[in-house]
Design a protein around this motif. Structure first.
Motif, PDB file in Angstrom:
ATOM      1  N   GLY A 424       0.805  -1.199   0.000  1.00 39.78           N
ATOM      2  CA  GLY A 424       0.000   0.000   0.000  1.00 39.78           C
ATOM      3  C   GLY A 424       0.844   1.257   0.000  1.00 39.78           C
ATOM      4  O   GLY A 424       2.069   1.226   0.086  1.00 39.78           O
ATOM      5  N   GLU A 425       0.153   2.404  -0.106  1.00 37.84           N
ATOM      6  CA  GLU A 425       0.836   3.702  -0.121  1.00 37.84           C
ATOM      7  C   GLU A 425       0.529   4.531   1.115  1.00 37.84           C
ATOM      8  O   GLU A 425       1.296   5.437   1.445  1.00 37.84           O
ATOM      9  N   ALA A 426      -0.575   4.259   1.800  1.00 36.78           N
ATOM     10  CA  ALA A 426      -0.920   5.006   3.003  1.00 36.78           C
ATOM     11  C   ALA A 426      -1.774   4.125   3.902  1.00 36.78           C
ATOM     12  O   ALA A 426      -2.546   3.292   3.435  1.00 36.78           O
ATOM     13  N   TRP A 427      -1.615   4.331   5.218  1.00 41.33           N
ATOM     14  CA  TRP A 427      -2.394   3.617   6.222  1.00 41.33           C
ATOM     15  C   TRP A 427      -3.220   4.628   7.001  1.00 41.33           C
ATOM     16  O   TRP A 427      -2.807   5.773   7.193  1.00 41.33           O
ATOM     17  N   GLN A 428      -4.390   4.165   7.481  1.00 36.41           N
ATOM     18  CA  GLN A 428      -5.358   5.062   8.106  1.00 36.41           C
ATOM     19  C   GLN A 428      -5.885   4.455   9.404  1.00 36.41           C
ATOM     20  O   GLN A 428      -6.103   3.243   9.503  1.00 36.41           O
ATOM     21  N   SER A 429      -6.095   5.338  10.383  1.00 38.13           N
ATOM     22  CA  SER A 429      -6.847   4.958  11.584  1.00 38.13           C
ATOM     23  C   SER A 429      -8.032   5.897  11.720  1.00 38.13           C
ATOM     24  O   SER A 429      -7.891   7.114  11.573  1.00 38.13           O
ATOM     25  N   LEU A 430      -9.205   5.332  12.007  1.00 40.41           N
ATOM     26  CA  LEU A 430     -10.407   6.135  12.245  1.00 40.41           C
ATOM     27  C   LEU A 430     -10.792   6.157  13.720  1.00 40.41           C
ATOM     28  O   LEU A 430     -11.831   6.724  14.075  1.00 40.41           O
ATOM     29  N   ASP A 431      -9.948   5.545  14.544  1.00 40.06           N
ATOM     30  CA  ASP A 431     -10.261   5.487  15.976  1.00 40.06           C
ATOM     31  C   ASP A 431      -9.098   5.969  16.833  1.00 40.06           C
ATOM     32  O   ASP A 431      -8.831   5.439  17.908  1.00 40.06           O
ATOM     33  N   GLY A 432      -8.393   6.977  16.328  1.00 36.06           N
ATOM     34  CA  GLY A 432      -7.337   7.589  17.122  1.00 36.06           C
ATOM     35  C   GLY A 432      -6.096   6.755  17.280  1.00 36.06           C
ATOM     36  O   GLY A 432      -5.299   7.011  18.195  1.00 36.06           O
ATOM     37  N   GLY A 433      -5.895   5.738  16.432  1.00 35.88           N
ATOM     38  CA  GLY A 433      -4.678   4.952  16.463  1.00 35.88           C
ATOM     39  C   GLY A 433      -4.818   3.558  17.029  1.00 35.88           C
ATOM     40  O   GLY A 433      -3.831   2.818  17.098  1.00 35.88           O
ATOM     41  N   GLN A 434      -6.030   3.155  17.402  1.00 38.05           N
ATOM     42  CA  GLN A 434      -6.188   1.799  17.939  1.00 38.05           C
ATOM     43  C   GLN A 434      -6.051   0.756  16.842  1.00 38.05           C
ATOM     44  O   GLN A 434      -5.399  -0.274  17.025  1.00 38.05           O
ATOM     45  N   THR A 435      -6.681   1.008  15.685  1.00 39.66           N
ATOM     46  CA  THR A 435      -6.587   0.067  14.561  1.00 39.66           C
ATOM     47  C   THR A 435      -6.223   0.828  13.297  1.00 39.66           C
ATOM     48  O   THR A 435      -6.595   2.000  13.127  1.00 39.66           O
ATOM     49  N   TRP A 436      -5.511   0.125  12.417  1.00 41.80           N
ATOM     50  CA  TRP A 436      -5.010   0.747  11.187  1.00 41.80           C
ATOM     51  C   TRP A 436      -5.310  -0.139   9.987  1.00 41.80           C
ATOM     52  O   TRP A 436      -5.310  -1.367  10.090  1.00 41.80           O
ATOM     53  N   LYS A 437      -5.565   0.515   8.838  1.00 37.39           N
ATOM     54  CA  LYS A 437      -5.826  -0.194   7.582  1.00 37.39           C
ATOM     55  C   LYS A 437      -5.044   0.447   6.444  1.00 37.39           C
ATOM     56  O   LYS A 437      -4.796   1.652   6.454  1.00 37.39           O
ATOM     57  N   VAL A 438      -4.699  -0.380   5.459  1.00 38.32           N
ATOM     58  CA  VAL A 438      -4.131   0.150   4.211  1.00 38.32           C
ATOM     59  C   VAL A 438      -5.266   0.770   3.425  1.00 38.32           C
ATOM     60  O   VAL A 438      -6.226   0.084   3.071  1.00 38.32           O
ATOM     61  N   TRP A 455      -5.662 -10.229   4.781  1.00 35.54           N
ATOM     62  CA  TRP A 455      -6.232  -8.878   4.869  1.00 35.54           C
ATOM     63  C   TRP A 455      -7.653  -8.920   5.411  1.00 35.54           C
ATOM     64  O   TRP A 455      -8.077  -8.015   6.142  1.00 35.54           O
ATOM     65  N   ASP A 456      -8.393  -9.968   5.076  1.00 31.78           N
ATOM     66  CA  ASP A 456      -9.732 -10.113   5.651  1.00 31.78           C
ATOM     67  C   ASP A 456      -9.649 -10.248   7.167  1.00 31.78           C
ATOM     68  O   ASP A 456     -10.487  -9.690   7.897  1.00 31.78           O
ATOM     69  N   ALA A 457      -8.650 -10.987   7.637  1.00 30.18           N
ATOM     70  CA  ALA A 457      -8.490 -11.162   9.080  1.00 30.18           C
ATOM     71  C   ALA A 457      -8.187  -9.839   9.774  1.00 30.18           C
ATOM     72  O   ALA A 457      -8.531  -9.654  10.947  1.00 30.18           O
ATOM     73  N   ARG A 458      -7.571  -8.926   9.057  1.00 32.03           N
ATOM     74  CA  ARG A 458      -7.303  -7.589   9.596  1.00 32.03           C
ATOM     75  C   ARG A 458      -8.460  -6.623   9.332  1.00 32.03           C
ATOM     76  O   ARG A 458      -8.356  -5.438   9.637  1.00 32.03           O
ATOM     77  N   GLU A 459      -9.543  -7.144   8.713  1.00 33.04           N
ATOM     78  CA  GLU A 459     -10.694  -6.322   8.310  1.00 33.04           C
ATOM     79  C   GLU A 459     -10.235  -5.189   7.392  1.00 33.04           C
ATOM     80  O   GLU A 459     -10.712  -4.040   7.491  1.00 33.04           O
TER      81      GLU A 459
END
Length: 909
Positions: A424-438, A455-459
């Motif tokens: 990937g090129e960037a990772w994102q968290s929508l919960d203040g850093g608890q979980t991250w996604k590509v 990747w499914d296991a990481r949602e």
């Protein structure tokens, strides 16, 4: 009879007297024109001349097509943004990216704002902004960045460091011949008082040249940057105070942030850690409780003015530690709610299991990264630590937070130029850093749905979600090798990246990413209209192509484009383009140096490249560019090259010399010619000179349709650098060659290049940069002047009306690169004036000049040009007398309409 004779004589005398009177009047008029023109040239030499609005250039793209280094957004107006591509240009938009305009002053020298390092806005006045460029020069704007005024030149010049940038050894010392001052890295405005500014020394954001490691935890110091201090102004940049007390001498400043609730408290991001000042910058201490190494890479913040909540977010440099046959890592993402006094780890699940990722390209990048950090190289790293880690962090270098949502955080990296890895090129968290996604995914790995179970296991979604323009097929076929350069939000929560050579925006929290550089005329058409922000290395333009309304435009890095005549309702004078060779094709040629069309078959095209794919090949299409084949290898070079001090250095073959003026004998199309330029001063990179192992410098000729070539330099002076050729339109046996070097001149052959003779030209001329022959009048035009040096009088433009027997100078400037007349109306002349690479001999008015009266008078016509001092090619249109074309060194192509050309499209005349 006598009366008749007397009357006849009287008539003859009267006629002669009338004729003489008319001649005297014409001579007087000619003398007046010459005198006024000379006054104009003196004015060009000594003072700034404003461009005449008779021509306003339109950048026709394609958009970007080069690396976008930075993007800045206005703090309150989402329609206002600025970008800083790498090819010496800078652009702004005031309509949210629908269109872009150059923010450089087109009537300046070309040095100003050619590469912007930072732009900051006042928090008190939304119209007020300041900018810092890579010369260390400071600018201010009073109109939201639409116009800029240079305030000061902050950084030390070369002379203060005892270095001559024009010395040939300057390259070896790491100096750039176009760099004027020393590099500074950041500018900041006090949010509570926009009269107070801070500037940090260094080159912090130059990821390409600055990689941290265990042995170099503070990175590299670069010879063209300044280090070890900050500057402070309390009067909007009119005067400055230098602060360097107790700073390390190679302190590299990344960002200076003033506390919006307390201007005395400042946090500074540096290569020596996070530093604090509690007295408005006078004294500093290193403090970062909770950071494991205090080795930050980037910092950003969220601030809610209504509540006063302020949160810092920071990337801590990843450290790699041997762990048996594998590697473990420390570092990650941290936040601070007390203005950087203490930090909490919010890395969450950002580390990933590399053993579950079946991605060979990332495995290679992983071993490169740990090998660099440990100082053992990638091969030894793979040998000593072969087990892929189950929990590992890459090296991130950018972080951003949504100004409307403190929990939406993004981090990214530059896999091409930094020592890092990760899908990937960037990772994102929508919960203040608890979980991250590509969240930014492209390329063949994501298109193949590889490792979907992991990747499914990481949602984490595992499909590609990044849109590109003409490079889509190329990007789909590769494994994310180009890298991302920037990460930024605007005031309404849209987020921006710059992947490879395009700029991308997401308006849906990273679910999808759209390129914002080009408009496709209809989905799937492959026909594009640029938005005005081109970073493309424009090169040779072939306008007379044998097919009406077809113009062929070549480029560095993005192949060949052809014009597509079509009505565009939003802007009928825009130019639609289609790439016919390059990324849109499989295995295309990218960096085109010259091009020719078969005189009897306009669908047969020839191109050559001097770098990247198929360099040194002659490539041909027989179907108008639908398909291409290499038909011969014209040039190859050895692995040896000469260094600046004359020593022989071993290395990869690298770039070839630039090939120019590919020409075809109109009476015998099997005979082709071109020149290999020894010193190509107008190319993107000036390649170190290598000795050819096939082909050679100078004039080259083929008599079998380009299959075989021979060098033919008999008659040229030693080490001649031949830049351009021109065939006599009446006799193809006669060819002229322009030699652009300190011993250069004009040469002529009458046997198609088997032997050459030097032509006598005016004494001041040394370097002849271009030769052009008007097809109607058969007049010869030469352009002259030294690029690196040469006296003012050596430059200019001359013409000969008698085949080179006599010459008349009709334009005066130290460096004229090109002169061409309109094939439709030869009284229209377009001239290109460049600038020598010496600040002690700067021409005040580089750019394009137009004459509508056969050179008697001239108008400067730079309006809306970027790269105005670096126009590589400029020509009048072969069919439309009111149309002009130009190619910028790093700003793509332009079209210019004389007097607006009645608002008609370029192809209607």
């Amino acid at each position: 009879m006598l009366f008749i004779r007397l009357f006849t004589v009287s008539c003859i005398v009267s006629a002669l007297l009338a004729c003489t009177k008319q001649q005297n009047e014409q001579q007087a008029e000619s003398s007046t024109i010459a005198s006024s023109t000379q006054v104009y040239f003196e004015k060009l030499k000594s003072e700034r001349v404003e461009s005449d609005p008779i021509v306003k250039w339109q950048n026709i793209g394609p958009g970007m097509s080069g690396y976008n280094e930075e993007l800045w957004t206005h703090p309150t107006n989402p329609d206002v943004m600025f970008i800083a591509p790498d090819m010496h240009v800078a652009y702004g938009t005031w309509d949210g990216g629908e269109s872009w305009q150059s923010i450089q002053d087109h009537d300046e020298l070309g040095q100003e704002m050619k590469r912007v390092i930072d732009i900051e806005f006042s928090q008190q006045d939304p119209n007020y902004a300041v900018a810092l460029d890579w010369n260390g020069w400071i600018y201010e704007s009073l109109d939201q960045g639409k116009s800029w005024h240079k305030l000061s030149e902050l950084s030390p010049s070369y002379e203060q460091y005892g270095v001559d940038p024009y010395d040939p050894l300057a390259f070896k010392k790491g100096w750039y011949d176009e760099q004027i001052g020393m590099r500074l890295s950041d500018i900041a405005i006090d949010p509570n008082n926009d009269s107070i500014w801070y500037v940090g020394a260094g080159d912090y954001w130059n990821v390409k040249e600055n990689h941290r490691s265990m042995k170099k935890p503070h990175g590299n110091t670069l010879s063209y940057a300044d280090y070890g201090y900050i500057l402070k102004s309390e009067n909007k940049g009119r005067s400055w105070k230098k602060i360097d007390k107790d700073f390390p001498e190679n302190l590299d400043v990344g960002e200076i942030i003033v506390n919006p609730k307390n201007s005395k408290h400042i946090v500074m991001l540096t290569n020596y850690g996070l530093m604090h000042s509690k007295d408005a910058g006078e004294n500093w201490l290193t403090q970062a409780e909770g950071l494991p190494h205090n080795s930050p890479r980037d910092i950003t913040y969220y601030f809610d003015e209504s509540s006063g909540e302020h949160i810092f977010y920071l990337i801590e440099q990843t450290h790699y530690i041997p762990d048996g046959s594998s590697i473990k890592s420390s570092g990650g993402i941290y936040s601070s709610a007390d203005f950087g006094e203490s930090w909490q780890n919010i890395t969450g699940n950002l580390a990933f299991d590399l053993s579950q990722v079946n991605y060979p390209a990332e495995h290679w990048r992983y071993f490169r990264a740990i090998g660099h950090w440990l100082g053992i190289g990638s091969n030894k790293a793979k040998e000593q630590y072969p087990t892929l880690p189950k929990s590992i962090l890459p090296v991130f270098n950018r972080i951003a937070v949504n100004p409307l949502d403190k929990n939406e955080i993004y981090v990214s990296y530059n896999k091409k130029h930094d020592r890092t890895f990760l899908p990937g090129e960037a990772w994102q968290s929508l919960d203040g850093g608890q979980t991250w996604k590509v969240v930014a995914r492209h390329g063949k790995y994501w298109l193949s749905d590889q490792d979907k179970a992991y990747w499914d296991a990481r949602e984490n979604p595992s499909h590609a979600n990044v849109e590109f323009s003409h490079v889509q097929a190329y990007m789909d076929a590769h494994a994310e090798k180009e890298g991302n350069r920037l990460l930024e939000f605007n005031s309404k929560g849209e987020v921006f990246l710059s992947i490879a050579q395009q700029t991308h925006k997401s308006s849906d929290k990273g679910k999808t990413w759209q390129q914002i550089d080009d408009i496709e005329t209809s989905p799937g058409s492959g026909i594009w209209i640029g938005r005005g922000n081109s970073d493309l290395p424009g090169r040779f333009m072939l306008l007379d192509t044998g097919i009406p309304k077809r113009r062929l435009l070549t480029s560095g890095e993005h192949g060949v484009w052809e014009t597509v005549p079509m009505t565009i309702l939003d802007n009928p004078q825009a130019v639609a383009l289609k790439q016919i060779e390059g990324q849109a094709q499989v295995d295309g040629m990218y960096s085109i140096s010259t091009m020719a069309v078969h005189p009897d078959d306009p669908d047969t095209l020839y191109i050559m490249a001097w770098r990247q794919a198929h360099k040194g090949k002659l490539r041909r299409s027989t179907d108008g560019g639908k398909s291409w084949q290499n038909i011969s290898t014209v040039m190859e070079t050895s692995s040896e090259r000469n260094s600046a001090d004359g020593k022989v250095i071993q290395g990869p073959p690298g770039m070839l010399p630039a090939s120019n003026s590919l020409l075809i004998d109109p009476t015998n199309p099997n005979t082709l010619f071109f020149v290999n330029e020894r010193d190509a001063f107008s190319e993107i990179y000036r390649a170190p000179r290598r000795e050819p192992t096939k082909g050679g410098y100078g004039f080259m000729k083929s008599v079998d349709g380009g299959l075989n070539w021979k060098v033919s330099n008999t008659g040229f002076h030693e080490n001649a650098s031949l830049r351009r050729l021109a065939i006599d339109p009446e006799n193809p046996n006669v060819i002229y060659a322009a030699a652009a070097d300190k011993n250069g001149g004009l040469y002529k052959t009458e046997d198609q290049g088997d032997t050459w003779q030097r032509i006598a030209i005016p004494d001041p001329i040394k370097s002849v940069n271009n030769i052009y022959i008007d097809k109607q009048s058969h007049e010869l035009f030469i352009s002259a002047g030294g690029f690196y040096d040469g006296a003012y009088e050596e430059g200019g433009a001359w013409r000969s009306k008698d085949g080179g027997e006599t010459w008349q100078k009709f334009f005066s400037a130290p460096l004229v690169l090109q002169v061409e007349t309109s094939p439709v109306n030869p009284k229209i002349i377009l001239l290109t004036a460049g600038n020598q690479m010496r600040m002690d001999r700067q021409f005040m008015n580089p750019g394009l000049y137009l004459s509508l009266d056969d050179g008697s008078t001239w108008k400067k016509i730079n309006t809306h040009l970027a790269n105005s001092d670096k126009i590589i090619d400029a020509k009048p249109d072969p069919e439309n007398p009111d149309l002009l074309w130009a190619a910028g060194w790093g700003s793509g192509w332009y079209v210019g309409y004389i007097n607006g050309a009645n608002g008609k499209p370029w192809y209607q005349y």
